[in-house]
Write a protein that holds these residues in place. Structure first.
Motif, mmCIF file in Angstrom:
data_model
loop_
_atom_site.group_PDB
_atom_site.id
_atom_site.type_symbol
_atom_site.label_atom_id
_atom_site.label_comp_id
_atom_site.label_asym_id
_atom_site.label_seq_id
_atom_site.Cartn_x
_atom_site.Cartn_y
_atom_site.Cartn_z
ATOM 1 N N GLY A 34 1.543 -5.520 -6.062
ATOM 2 C CA GLY A 34 2.109 -4.317 -6.651
ATOM 3 C C GLY A 34 1.295 -3.080 -6.362
ATOM 4 N N THR A 35 1.985 -1.951 -6.309
ATOM 5 C CA THR A 35 1.319 -0.666 -6.116
ATOM 6 C C THR A 35 1.956 0.341 -7.074
ATOM 7 O OG1 THR A 35 0.665 0.998 -4.466
ATOM 8 C CG2 THR A 35 2.854 0.056 -4.210
ATOM 9 N N GLN A 36 1.124 1.121 -7.729
ATOM 10 C CA GLN A 36 1.593 2.058 -8.748
ATOM 11 C C GLN A 36 2.137 3.328 -8.102
ATOM 12 O OE1 GLN A 36 1.557 1.803 -12.320
ATOM 13 N NE2 GLN A 36 2.809 3.664 -12.122
ATOM 14 N N VAL A 37 3.314 3.717 -8.540
ATOM 15 C CA VAL A 37 3.909 4.995 -8.158
ATOM 16 C C VAL A 37 4.105 5.799 -9.433
ATOM 17 C CG1 VAL A 37 5.952 6.136 -7.233
ATOM 18 C CG2 VAL A 37 5.033 4.106 -6.092
ATOM 19 N N SER A 62 7.642 13.019 -1.870
ATOM 20 C CA SER A 62 7.927 11.791 -1.124
ATOM 21 C C SER A 62 6.695 10.901 -1.049
ATOM 22 C CB SER A 62 8.373 12.126 0.306
ATOM 23 O OG SER A 62 9.554 12.895 0.320
ATOM 24 N N LEU A 63 6.945 9.618 -0.918
ATOM 25 C CA LEU A 63 5.913 8.623 -0.660
ATOM 26 C C LEU A 63 6.509 7.569 0.255
ATOM 27 C CD1 LEU A 63 4.295 7.885 -4.162
ATOM 28 C CD2 LEU A 63 3.161 8.961 -2.212
ATOM 29 N N ARG A 64 5.645 6.915 1.044
ATOM 30 C CA ARG A 64 6.094 5.783 1.830
ATOM 31 C C ARG A 64 5.237 4.577 1.477
ATOM 32 N NH1 ARG A 64 6.378 4.491 8.320
ATOM 33 N NH2 ARG A 64 4.112 4.286 8.060
ATOM 34 N N LEU A 65 5.891 3.546 0.996
ATOM 35 C CA LEU A 65 5.213 2.302 0.691
ATOM 36 C C LEU A 65 5.272 1.375 1.902
ATOM 37 C CD1 LEU A 65 6.571 1.547 -2.899
ATOM 38 C CD2 LEU A 65 4.642 2.992 -2.219
ATOM 39 N N SER A 66 4.209 0.625 2.091
ATOM 40 C CA SER A 66 4.159 -0.371 3.161
ATOM 41 C C SER A 66 3.890 -1.735 2.556
ATOM 42 C CB SER A 66 3.050 -0.034 4.158
ATOM 43 O OG SER A 66 3.267 1.214 4.768
ATOM 44 N N CYS A 67 4.396 -2.752 3.231
ATOM 45 C CA CYS A 67 4.181 -4.133 2.799
ATOM 46 C C CYS A 67 3.872 -4.964 4.037
ATOM 47 C CB CYS A 67 5.416 -4.667 2.090
ATOM 48 S SG CYS A 67 5.332 -6.424 1.664
ATOM 49 N N ALA A 68 2.626 -5.369 4.167
ATOM 50 C CA ALA A 68 2.201 -6.159 5.321
ATOM 51 C C ALA A 68 2.305 -7.641 4.985
ATOM 52 C CB ALA A 68 0.774 -5.802 5.698
ATOM 53 N N ALA A 69 2.988 -8.384 5.837
ATOM 54 C CA ALA A 69 3.192 -9.815 5.614
ATOM 55 C C ALA A 69 2.351 -10.624 6.594
ATOM 56 C CB ALA A 69 4.664 -10.172 5.771
ATOM 57 N N SER A 123 0.856 -1.181 0.000
ATOM 58 C CA SER A 123 0.000 0.000 0.000
ATOM 59 C C SER A 123 0.892 1.231 0.000
ATOM 60 C CB SER A 123 -0.933 0.004 1.221
ATOM 61 O OG SER A 123 -0.186 0.028 2.423
ATOM 62 N N GLY A 124 0.285 2.381 -0.294
ATOM 63 C CA GLY A 124 1.008 3.637 -0.192
ATOM 64 C C GLY A 124 1.413 4.269 -1.509
ATOM 65 N N GLY A 125 1.142 3.600 -2.618
ATOM 66 C CA GLY A 125 1.485 4.199 -3.891
ATOM 67 C C GLY A 125 0.571 5.365 -4.227
ATOM 68 N N GLY A 126 0.901 6.048 -5.314
ATOM 69 C CA GLY A 126 0.061 7.165 -5.727
ATOM 70 C C GLY A 126 0.772 8.065 -6.704
ATOM 71 N N LEU A 127 0.201 9.249 -6.879
ATOM 72 C CA LEU A 127 0.729 10.258 -7.785
ATOM 73 C C LEU A 127 1.383 11.358 -6.960
ATOM 74 C CD1 LEU A 127 0.957 11.623 -10.582
ATOM 75 C CD2 LEU A 127 -1.333 12.563 -10.177
ATOM 76 N N VAL A 128 2.593 11.715 -7.328
ATOM 77 C CA VAL A 128 3.328 12.751 -6.606
ATOM 78 C C VAL A 128 4.141 13.558 -7.605
ATOM 79 C CG1 VAL A 128 5.314 11.245 -6.148
ATOM 80 C CG2 VAL A 128 4.830 13.147 -4.600
ATOM 81 N N GLN A 129 4.390 14.800 -7.282
ATOM 82 C CA GLN A 129 5.222 15.634 -8.142
ATOM 83 C C GLN A 129 6.702 15.332 -7.920
ATOM 84 O OE1 GLN A 129 4.047 19.715 -7.344
ATOM 85 N NE2 GLN A 129 2.643 19.679 -9.078
ATOM 86 N N VAL A 139 5.471 0.246 -11.267
ATOM 87 C CA VAL A 139 4.743 -0.550 -10.285
ATOM 88 C C VAL A 139 5.781 -1.116 -9.319
ATOM 89 C CG1 VAL A 139 3.260 -2.538 -9.869
ATOM 90 C CG2 VAL A 139 2.919 -1.130 -11.918
ATOM 91 N N TYR A 140 5.545 -0.887 -8.052
ATOM 92 C CA TYR A 140 6.483 -1.342 -7.018
ATOM 93 C C TYR A 140 5.911 -2.584 -6.335
ATOM 94 C CZ TYR A 140 9.365 2.800 -7.480
ATOM 95 O OH TYR A 140 10.223 3.763 -7.956
ATOM 96 N N TYR A 141 6.762 -3.577 -6.196
ATOM 97 C CA TYR A 141 6.378 -4.841 -5.591
ATOM 98 C C TYR A 141 7.233 -5.116 -4.352
ATOM 99 C CZ TYR A 141 4.363 -5.781 -10.214
ATOM 100 O OH TYR A 141 3.647 -5.716 -11.380
ATOM 101 N N CYS A 142 6.616 -5.657 -3.325
ATOM 102 C CA CYS A 142 7.414 -6.200 -2.239
ATOM 103 C C CYS A 142 7.454 -7.713 -2.397
ATOM 104 C CB CYS A 142 6.879 -5.810 -0.869
ATOM 105 S SG CYS A 142 5.299 -6.538 -0.406
ATOM 106 N N ALA A 143 8.506 -8.305 -1.872
ATOM 107 C CA ALA A 143 8.697 -9.739 -2.029
ATOM 108 C C ALA A 143 9.426 -10.306 -0.821
ATOM 109 C CB ALA A 143 9.484 -10.042 -3.304
ATOM 110 N N ALA A 144 9.247 -11.605 -0.621
ATOM 111 C CA ALA A 144 9.883 -12.308 0.480
ATOM 112 C C ALA A 144 10.520 -13.587 -0.040
ATOM 113 C CB ALA A 144 8.858 -12.640 1.560
#
Length: 124
Positions: free
Chosen positions: A117-120, A17-24, A7-13, A93-98
């Protein structure tokens, strides 16, 4: 099995800044390393940052050094990617992985479980 939700993706200039989170969830105790990856349209997936849980080693791709910070909260089973000074070329698209195998922790081939994935998008 390990489940990952970003979560945490979005549109930014640019410059923002953005902070992405990845809940496992699931068998998180079996995870040896965690990472963030990204894929832009027409390009191959690339490693952004990764953490090796055994010794807390951290890897950053050259193109994010000094701008992005990877971290994790063990109590919450959550990993973060703080992204500062964003550039249009960070759009992806940003992905977290384990990964649950003893392998090179900064290589995408070492990862077994992936989030959706979450779009940035960074505008100029």
């Amino acid at each position: 099995q390990v489940q990952l939700v970003e979560s945490g993706g979005g549109l930014v200039q640019a410059g923002g800044s953005l902070r992405l989170s990845c809940a496992a969830s699931g068998r998180t105790a079996s995870v040896f390393h965690l990472g963030w990856f990204r894929q832009a349209p027409g390009k191959e997936r690339e490693t952004v940052a990764a953490i090796r849980r055994t010794d807390e080693s951290i890897y950053y791709a050259d193109f994010v050094k000094g701008r992005f910070t990877i971290s994790r909260d063990n109590a919450k089973n959550t990993m973060y990617l703080q992204m500062n000074s964003l550039r249009p070329e960070d759009t992806a698209v940003y992905y977290c992985a384990a990964g649950s195998r003893l392998a090179t922790y900064y290589a995408s081939s070492s990862y077994d479980y992936w989030g959706q994935g979450t779009q940035v998008t960074v505008s100029s």
